[in-house]
Design an enzyme around this catalytic site. Structure first.
Site, PDB file in Angstrom:
ATOM      1  CG  MET A  14       4.638  -0.310  46.323  1.00  0.00           C
ATOM      2  SD  MET A  14       4.171  -1.771  47.292  1.00  0.00           S
ATOM      3  CE  MET A  14       5.441  -2.948  46.836  1.00  0.00           C
ATOM      4  N   GLY A  41      -3.615  -1.202  44.428  1.00  0.00           N
ATOM      5  CA  GLY A  41      -4.155  -1.333  43.072  1.00  0.00           C
ATOM      6  C   GLY A  41      -5.542  -1.921  43.197  1.00  0.00           C
ATOM      7  N   GLY A  43      -7.415  -3.633  41.256  1.00  0.00           N
ATOM      8  CA  GLY A  43      -7.542  -5.026  40.824  1.00  0.00           C
ATOM      9  C   GLY A  43      -6.977  -5.980  41.865  1.00  0.00           C
ATOM     10  CB  THR A 217     -20.364   2.298  47.436  1.00  0.00           C
ATOM     11  OG1 THR A 217     -19.599   3.030  46.476  1.00  0.00           O
ATOM     12  CG2 THR A 217     -20.312   0.823  47.104  1.00  0.00           C
ATOM     13  CE  LYS A 218     -25.379   9.570  49.354  1.00  0.00           C
ATOM     14  NZ  LYS A 218     -24.768  10.414  50.361  1.00  0.00           N
ATOM     15  N   GLY A 219     -20.208   5.387  51.138  1.00  0.00           N
ATOM     16  CA  GLY A 219     -19.364   5.490  52.329  1.00  0.00           C
ATOM     17  C   GLY A 219     -20.040   4.918  53.563  1.00  0.00           C
ATOM     18  CG  ASP A 221     -26.208   6.756  53.886  1.00  0.00           C
ATOM     19  OD1 ASP A 221     -26.846   6.209  54.814  1.00  0.00           O
ATOM     20  OD2 ASP A 221     -26.751   7.357  52.941  1.00  0.00           O
ATOM     21  CG  ASP A 250     -10.343  -1.629  45.903  1.00  0.00           C
ATOM     22  OD1 ASP A 250     -10.983  -1.292  44.889  1.00  0.00           O
ATOM     23  OD2 ASP A 250      -9.290  -1.085  46.251  1.00  0.00           O
TER      24      ASP A 250
HETATM   25  O1  RIB Z   1      -9.002   1.583  45.835  1.00  0.00           O
HETATM   26  C1  RIB Z   1      -7.787   1.835  46.481  1.00  0.00           C
HETATM   27  C2  RIB Z   1      -6.651   1.691  45.525  1.00  0.00           C
HETATM   28  O2  RIB Z   1      -6.760   2.688  44.542  1.00  0.00           O
HETATM   29  C3  RIB Z   1      -5.294   1.869  46.133  1.00  0.00           C
HETATM   30  O3  RIB Z   1      -4.754   0.677  46.638  1.00  0.00           O
HETATM   31  C4  RIB Z   1      -4.487   2.463  45.000  1.00  0.00           C
HETATM   32  O4  RIB Z   1      -3.494   1.636  44.504  1.00  0.00           O
HETATM   33  C5  RIB Z   1      -5.496   2.851  43.934  1.00  0.00           C
HETATM   34  O5  RIB Z   1      -5.453   2.000  42.879  1.00  0.00           O
END
Ligand code: RIB
Length: 305
Positions: A14, A41, A43, A217-219, A221, A250
């Site tokens: 969370m 998270g 995952g 990865t480079k933001g 860029d 992610d």
């Molecule tokens: O990559 C972003 C995530 O990193 C966030 O959602 C936070 O939970 C951390 O795990």
């Protein structure tokens, strides 16, 4: 279009988010603008992003037996992620991330809680599911031995395994060898190669030092990548209005996994992933801006690619 089967083994948190005009220094108090509680998270974020991009997603993970845990499982289910292998663990707190957002950029402290309970045994029980997957996606907010065992299982069954080495740690050479695609940012790449991030100026030489397939990865860029022996290639980023960068990495990893699962080339996958992550930063919260496949396609068409 192929609906790839993706297995995500990873964390479920969370996110407790404070937006502030300025991050306080140690011992200082500042008044923040807003507080929000949102699903996160690495995952779970990657699982949700894969589902929105059209994959059939199964998540292996753990939450605590508390309100956050119930909410987070419900959120995954609503997003169409299969949660049969997400276990509520008794007497343990659900993982949380304390996130401070200042001008769209964030700093994060993760307290893993139940994510520590994603054990080697748990992932061994998921072997059949991994074997049937088109790609497996991992990050490092669960025990490292579980990550290592998942990589071994995937590699044994010739299933592409993508590892997002976040948060940064040094990884053992025998695990690195079995990873299909490693996706660090610049800082994580230095750490995992055993270098001091502050002393490393030339990320290209770091990419070249890594023997396998790597996408860095480079933001804003974009991403730099290298496939086996070939030169380092660059996929530039797309200009967008940044609201919140949480979850951009992610989204990138999920998009990459979905495209690899669809059998696309690395350069096609990287371009799609850069576009997906650009869209993700235009909304608030880790999962808030994660796009659908149609949105990514429309965005790429609009940018003329
Ligand atoms: O990559 C972003 C995530 O990193 C966030 O959602 C936070 O939970 C951390 O795990």
């Amino acid at each position: 279009m192929k609906r790839p089967k993706i297995v995500v083994v990873g964390s479920i948190n969370m996110d407790l988010i404070t937006e502030t005009p300025r991050v306080p220094t140690l011992g200082e108090t500042v008044l923040g603008n807003r507080f929000s509680t949102l699903p996160g998270g690495k995952g779970a974020n990657q699982a949700v992003a894969c589902a929105r991009l059209g994959a059939e997603v199964r998540m292996v993970g753990c939450v605590g037996d508390d309100g956050f845990g119930t909410e987070l499982i419900e959120n995954l289910r609503r997003e169409g992620v299969c949660v049969d292998d997400v276990e509520p663990v008794p007497h343990v707190a659900t993982g949380i991330a304390s996130i401070v957002v200042e001008n769209g950029d964030n700093s994060i402290i993760v307290v893993p809680g139940a994510n520590h309970e994603v054990t080697v045994e748990k992932v061994r029980r998921a072997e059949q599911m991994i074997r049937e997957a088109d790609a497996v996606l991992l990050q490092l907010e669960i025990p490292l031995e579980t990550v290592a065992e998942t990589v071994r299982i995937a590699s044994r069954h010739h299933v592409p395994v993508i590892v997002n080495p976040a948060p940064a740690v040094e990884l053992q050479a025998d695990i690195l060898r079995e990873i299909t695609i490693l996706t660090p940012n610049e800082y994580e790449l230095a750490v995992l190669l055993g270098k001091h991030p502050e002393e490393t100026e030339d990320f290209r030489s770091l990419i070249e030092a890594y023997p396998g397939t790597l996408v860095m990865t480079k933001g804003g860029d974009g991403a730099y990548y290298r496939d086996g022996e070939k030169r380092v290639a660059h996929q530039p980023g797309y200009k967008v209005e940044v609201v919140d960068t949480t979850g951009a990495g992610d989204t990138f990893n999920a998009a990459l996994a979905v495209m690899i699962g669809r059998g696309r080339t690395l350069s096609e996958a990287v371009q799609y992933a850069v576009a997906a992550s650009a869209l993700s930063v235009t909304k608030f919260g880790a999962q808030g801006g994660m796009p659908s496949h149609e949105q990514v396609e429309a965005f790429l068409a609009q940018t003329g690619e």
